[in-house]
Design a protein around this motif. Structure first.
Motif, PDB file in Angstrom:
ATOM      1  N   ILE A 212       0.822  -1.210   0.000  1.00 23.68           N
ATOM      2  CA  ILE A 212       0.000   0.000   0.000  1.00 23.68           C
ATOM      3  C   ILE A 212       0.857   1.262   0.000  1.00 23.68           C
ATOM      4  O   ILE A 212       0.338   2.352  -0.224  1.00 23.68           O
ATOM      5  CB  ILE A 212      -0.971   0.027   1.197  1.00 23.68           C
ATOM      6  CG1 ILE A 212      -0.207  -0.020   2.530  1.00 23.68           C
ATOM      7  CG2 ILE A 212      -1.972  -1.099   1.106  1.00 23.68           C
ATOM      8  CD1 ILE A 212      -1.111   0.167   3.749  1.00 23.68           C
ATOM      9  N   GLY A 213       2.179   1.106   0.253  1.00 19.72           N
ATOM     10  CA  GLY A 213       3.073   2.249   0.091  1.00 19.72           C
ATOM     11  C   GLY A 213       3.442   2.981   1.355  1.00 19.72           C
ATOM     12  O   GLY A 213       3.649   4.202   1.314  1.00 19.72           O
ATOM     13  N   ILE A 214       3.541   2.272   2.506  1.00 23.05           N
ATOM     14  CA  ILE A 214       3.948   2.936   3.746  1.00 23.05           C
ATOM     15  C   ILE A 214       5.112   2.188   4.386  1.00 23.05           C
ATOM     16  O   ILE A 214       5.286   0.986   4.175  1.00 23.05           O
ATOM     17  CB  ILE A 214       2.794   3.024   4.772  1.00 23.05           C
ATOM     18  CG1 ILE A 214       2.279   1.628   5.143  1.00 23.05           C
ATOM     19  CG2 ILE A 214       1.681   3.891   4.239  1.00 23.05           C
ATOM     20  CD1 ILE A 214       1.244   1.635   6.275  1.00 23.05           C
ATOM     21  N   VAL A 215       5.911   2.921   5.144  1.00 24.27           N
ATOM     22  CA  VAL A 215       6.943   2.327   6.007  1.00 24.27           C
ATOM     23  C   VAL A 215       6.562   2.668   7.436  1.00 24.27           C
ATOM     24  O   VAL A 215       6.311   3.837   7.770  1.00 24.27           O
ATOM     25  CB  VAL A 215       8.346   2.871   5.685  1.00 24.27           C
ATOM     26  CG1 VAL A 215       9.369   2.311   6.658  1.00 24.27           C
ATOM     27  CG2 VAL A 215       8.729   2.528   4.236  1.00 24.27           C
ATOM     28  N   VAL A 216       6.483   1.631   8.279  1.00 23.44           N
ATOM     29  CA  VAL A 216       6.032   1.795   9.661  1.00 23.44           C
ATOM     30  C   VAL A 216       7.139   1.361  10.616  1.00 23.44           C
ATOM     31  O   VAL A 216       7.754   0.308  10.423  1.00 23.44           O
ATOM     32  CB  VAL A 216       4.757   0.955   9.921  1.00 23.44           C
ATOM     33  CG1 VAL A 216       4.310   1.077  11.364  1.00 23.44           C
ATOM     34  CG2 VAL A 216       3.641   1.382   8.992  1.00 23.44           C
ATOM     35  N   LYS A 217       7.393   2.186  11.619  1.00 29.81           N
ATOM     36  CA  LYS A 217       8.346   1.829  12.676  1.00 29.81           C
ATOM     37  C   LYS A 217       7.691   2.040  14.028  1.00 29.81           C
ATOM     38  O   LYS A 217       7.223   3.148  14.326  1.00 29.81           O
ATOM     39  CB  LYS A 217       9.624   2.668  12.565  1.00 29.81           C
ATOM     40  CG  LYS A 217      10.485   2.309  11.353  1.00 29.81           C
ATOM     41  CD  LYS A 217      11.813   3.061  11.362  1.00 29.81           C
ATOM     42  CE  LYS A 217      12.677   2.657  10.166  1.00 29.81           C
ATOM     43  NZ  LYS A 217      13.963   3.422  10.141  1.00 29.81           N
ATOM     44  N   LYS A 218       7.602   0.967  14.797  1.00 28.58           N
ATOM     45  CA  LYS A 218       6.964   0.993  16.117  1.00 28.58           C
ATOM     46  C   LYS A 218       5.546   1.555  16.043  1.00 28.58           C
ATOM     47  O   LYS A 218       5.123   2.339  16.889  1.00 28.58           O
ATOM     48  CB  LYS A 218       7.813   1.780  17.117  1.00 28.58           C
ATOM     49  CG  LYS A 218       9.173   1.150  17.381  1.00 28.58           C
ATOM     50  CD  LYS A 218       9.964   1.915  18.423  1.00 28.58           C
ATOM     51  CE  LYS A 218      11.304   1.235  18.695  1.00 28.58           C
ATOM     52  NZ  LYS A 218      12.112   1.981  19.705  1.00 28.58           N
ATOM     53  N   GLY A 219       4.835   1.150  14.997  1.00 27.24           N
ATOM     54  CA  GLY A 219       3.442   1.543  14.850  1.00 27.24           C
ATOM     55  C   GLY A 219       3.207   2.892  14.218  1.00 27.24           C
ATOM     56  O   GLY A 219       2.061   3.273  13.970  1.00 27.24           O
ATOM     57  N   LYS A 220       4.290   3.637  13.929  1.00 28.77           N
ATOM     58  CA  LYS A 220       4.163   4.993  13.379  1.00 28.77           C
ATOM     59  C   LYS A 220       4.550   5.007  11.903  1.00 28.77           C
ATOM     60  O   LYS A 220       5.542   4.394  11.508  1.00 28.77           O
ATOM     61  CB  LYS A 220       5.037   5.968  14.170  1.00 28.77           C
ATOM     62  CG  LYS A 220       4.917   7.411  13.693  1.00 28.77           C
ATOM     63  CD  LYS A 220       5.533   8.389  14.693  1.00 28.77           C
ATOM     64  CE  LYS A 220       7.032   8.247  14.812  1.00 28.77           C
ATOM     65  NZ  LYS A 220       7.614   9.317  15.651  1.00 28.77           N
ATOM     66  N   ILE A 221       3.767   5.728  11.098  1.00 29.67           N
ATOM     67  CA  ILE A 221       4.079   5.883   9.677  1.00 29.67           C
ATOM     68  C   ILE A 221       5.241   6.872   9.553  1.00 29.67           C
ATOM     69  O   ILE A 221       5.120   8.035   9.944  1.00 29.67           O
ATOM     70  CB  ILE A 221       2.858   6.393   8.901  1.00 29.67           C
ATOM     71  CG1 ILE A 221       1.687   5.418   9.038  1.00 29.67           C
ATOM     72  CG2 ILE A 221       3.204   6.595   7.421  1.00 29.67           C
ATOM     73  CD1 ILE A 221       0.380   5.951   8.495  1.00 29.67           C
ATOM     74  N   VAL A 222       6.358   6.402   8.992  1.00 31.24           N
ATOM     75  CA  VAL A 222       7.543   7.258   8.911  1.00 31.24           C
ATOM     76  C   VAL A 222       7.848   7.700   7.490  1.00 31.24           C
ATOM     77  O   VAL A 222       8.560   8.678   7.281  1.00 31.24           O
ATOM     78  CB  VAL A 222       8.784   6.563   9.527  1.00 31.24           C
ATOM     79  CG1 VAL A 222       8.586   6.348  11.013  1.00 31.24           C
ATOM     80  CG2 VAL A 222       9.093   5.245   8.826  1.00 31.24           C
ATOM     81  N   SER A 223       7.310   6.990   6.479  1.00 32.32           N
ATOM     82  CA  SER A 223       7.506   7.443   5.103  1.00 32.32           C
ATOM     83  C   SER A 223       6.450   6.832   4.194  1.00 32.32           C
ATOM     84  O   SER A 223       5.831   5.824   4.532  1.00 32.32           O
ATOM     85  CB  SER A 223       8.915   7.095   4.586  1.00 32.32           C
ATOM     86  OG  SER A 223       9.079   5.697   4.472  1.00 32.32           O
ATOM     87  N   LEU A 224       6.270   7.482   3.040  1.00 36.28           N
ATOM     88  CA  LEU A 224       5.279   7.063   2.052  1.00 36.28           C
ATOM     89  C   LEU A 224       5.972   6.844   0.715  1.00 36.28           C
ATOM     90  O   LEU A 224       6.858   7.622   0.331  1.00 36.28           O
ATOM     91  CB  LEU A 224       4.193   8.130   1.880  1.00 36.28           C
ATOM     92  CG  LEU A 224       3.422   8.566   3.128  1.00 36.28           C
ATOM     93  CD1 LEU A 224       2.558   9.778   2.799  1.00 36.28           C
ATOM     94  CD2 LEU A 224       2.556   7.428   3.637  1.00 36.28           C
ATOM     95  N   ALA A 225       5.593   5.804   0.002  1.00 37.61           N
ATOM     96  CA  ALA A 225       6.144   5.553  -1.330  1.00 37.61           C
ATOM     97  C   ALA A 225       5.482   6.482  -2.343  1.00 37.61           C
ATOM     98  O   ALA A 225       4.262   6.672  -2.329  1.00 37.61           O
ATOM     99  CB  ALA A 225       5.917   4.098  -1.721  1.00 37.61           C
ATOM    100  N   LYS A 226       6.283   7.059  -3.203  1.00 37.07           N
ATOM    101  CA  LYS A 226       5.771   7.974  -4.225  1.00 37.07           C
ATOM    102  C   LYS A 226       4.790   7.251  -5.142  1.00 37.07           C
ATOM    103  O   LYS A 226       5.010   6.102  -5.536  1.00 37.07           O
ATOM    104  CB  LYS A 226       6.944   8.533  -5.038  1.00 37.07           C
ATOM    105  CG  LYS A 226       6.532   9.586  -6.053  1.00 37.07           C
ATOM    106  CD  LYS A 226       7.749  10.108  -6.818  1.00 37.07           C
ATOM    107  CE  LYS A 226       7.333  11.153  -7.857  1.00 37.07           C
ATOM    108  NZ  LYS A 226       8.499  11.650  -8.619  1.00 37.07           N
ATOM    109  N   ASP A 227       3.687   7.923  -5.463  1.00 41.07           N
ATOM    110  CA  ASP A 227       2.661   7.406  -6.377  1.00 41.07           C
ATOM    111  C   ASP A 227       1.971   6.143  -5.857  1.00 41.07           C
ATOM    112  O   ASP A 227       1.325   5.425  -6.624  1.00 41.07           O
ATOM    113  CB  ASP A 227       3.249   7.114  -7.775  1.00 41.07           C
ATOM    114  CG  ASP A 227       3.749   8.380  -8.452  1.00 41.07           C
ATOM    115  OD1 ASP A 227       3.134   9.449  -8.227  1.00 41.07           O
ATOM    116  OD2 ASP A 227       4.747   8.301  -9.192  1.00 41.07           O
ATOM    117  N   SER A 228       2.094   5.869  -4.573  1.00 40.69           N
ATOM    118  CA  SER A 228       1.402   4.714  -3.991  1.00 40.69           C
ATOM    119  C   SER A 228      -0.025   5.099  -3.633  1.00 40.69           C
ATOM    120  O   SER A 228      -0.397   6.271  -3.609  1.00 40.69           O
ATOM    121  CB  SER A 228       2.132   4.246  -2.726  1.00 40.69           C
ATOM    122  OG  SER A 228       2.065   5.258  -1.724  1.00 40.69           O
TER     123      SER A 228
END
Length: 301
Positions: A212-228
């Motif tokens: 779906i285009g997210i990076v999660v660390k310890k339950g928190k969204i820390v980055s989003l993939a472009k065009d996701s």
């Protein structure tokens, strides 16, 4: 009032469907050939096929990087007689979801407007399984323990408690709220609740790789993939994920959360909360207690 969609993909898909409906796109009529035609009778004339409102949607097969099929979209379209795909469009305010369809996760995650009354009791140990927290003069659900009376009546992390047994909770401290709960009748506690006012839901779609285009660390969204799908639909960094398709994931390790996301189907509704509010809400709450006790069950519809 504008038409509402669960996701940007639903909106774009609906616009394509409407354009095809307005152009009168049809599916070719099927011709049936008999093995032994009866020559003594006049040939049967098949009636003209009626306009097909939901045509074969070949151009949506890989739309926006999603893996779609016409069959999947047909299942999600509104019932026969709906005006959703007529040139005039659906009634104002109607939710149209040609890609998300009647998705159970979308319905489980819904944050309903207004207030509701619930009746809560205590277990054999005199516990409700509920921990409350004061935020900005209001009282909020900080923890719902698994298999507790609070979990059974559908209370969730972040719900606002407006009244307990007819008493307004505005201005109460966290300690006072817990004392009132402790002194309340074990057989019946009447609460007035507002659904999770600090949270919002975002519906996203997995791409052909299942992401779906997210990076999660310890339950928190820390980055989003472009065009996701996550980026297109307005997910934000510096937000915690509270629920996936209505299932609470607070306190889960990232590996567990990834497993929940993997098993969530192609349409995923995330419930998120800003980091600053989340960290204030869980302040002084033991991380071990959250991991071991938080209710992670899948809510009933």
């Amino acid at each position: 009032m504008a038409t509402l969609y669960p996701s940007l993909e639903d909106m774009k898909g609906h616009q394509i469907l409407q354009a095809q409906a307005a152009a009168g796109v049809r599916t070719p009529a099927t011709t049936v050939v008999t093995d032994k035609p009866k020559l003594l009778r006049p040939p049967l004339v098949c009636p003209a096929a009626p306009p097909v409102l939901y045509p074969n949607l070949a151009e949506l097969e890989n739309y926006m990087g999603l893996s779609l099929s016409s069959e999947e979209i047909q299942k999600n379209l509104l019932p026969e007689g709906s005006t959703a795909l007529t040139p005039a469009g659906p009634p104002p305010g109607q939710l149209v979801a040609p890609l998300s369809g009647n998705n159970a996760g979308l319905r489980r995650a819904e944050i309903k407007p207004g207030v509701r009354e619930i009746h809560l009791c205590k277990d054999e140990r005199g516990k409700t399984g509920l921990q409350l927290k004061n935020i900005d003069q209001g009282i909020f659900v900080q923890l719902v323990k698994a298999n507790s009376p609070a979990a059974l009546v559908g209370l969730r992390f972040g719900d606002q408690i407006l009244q307990i047994d007819g008493k307004n909770c505005t201005g109460w401290s966290s300690d006072k709220a817990q004392r009132v709960l402790k002194k309340a009748s074990p057989e019946k506690i009447v609460m007035v609740v507002r659904d999770r006012p600090f949270q919002r839901t975002v519906t996203v779609h997995k791409d052909s790789s299942g992401n779906i285009g997210i990076v999660v660390k310890k339950g928190k969204i820390v980055s989003l993939a472009k065009d996701s799908s996550a980026a297109r639909n307005g997910l934000l960094t510096h937000h915690y994920i509270c629920e996936v398709n209505g299932q609470n994931v607070i306190g889960m390790k990232d590996k567990q959360l990834t497993e929940v996301l993997s098993g969530a189907g192609n349409v995923v509704t995330l419930t998120i909360i800003p980091t600053v509010i989340y960290e204030h809400m869980v302040k002084r709450l033991s991380a071990g207690l959250v991991k071991s006790a938080m209710d992670h069950s899948i809510p009933d519809l």
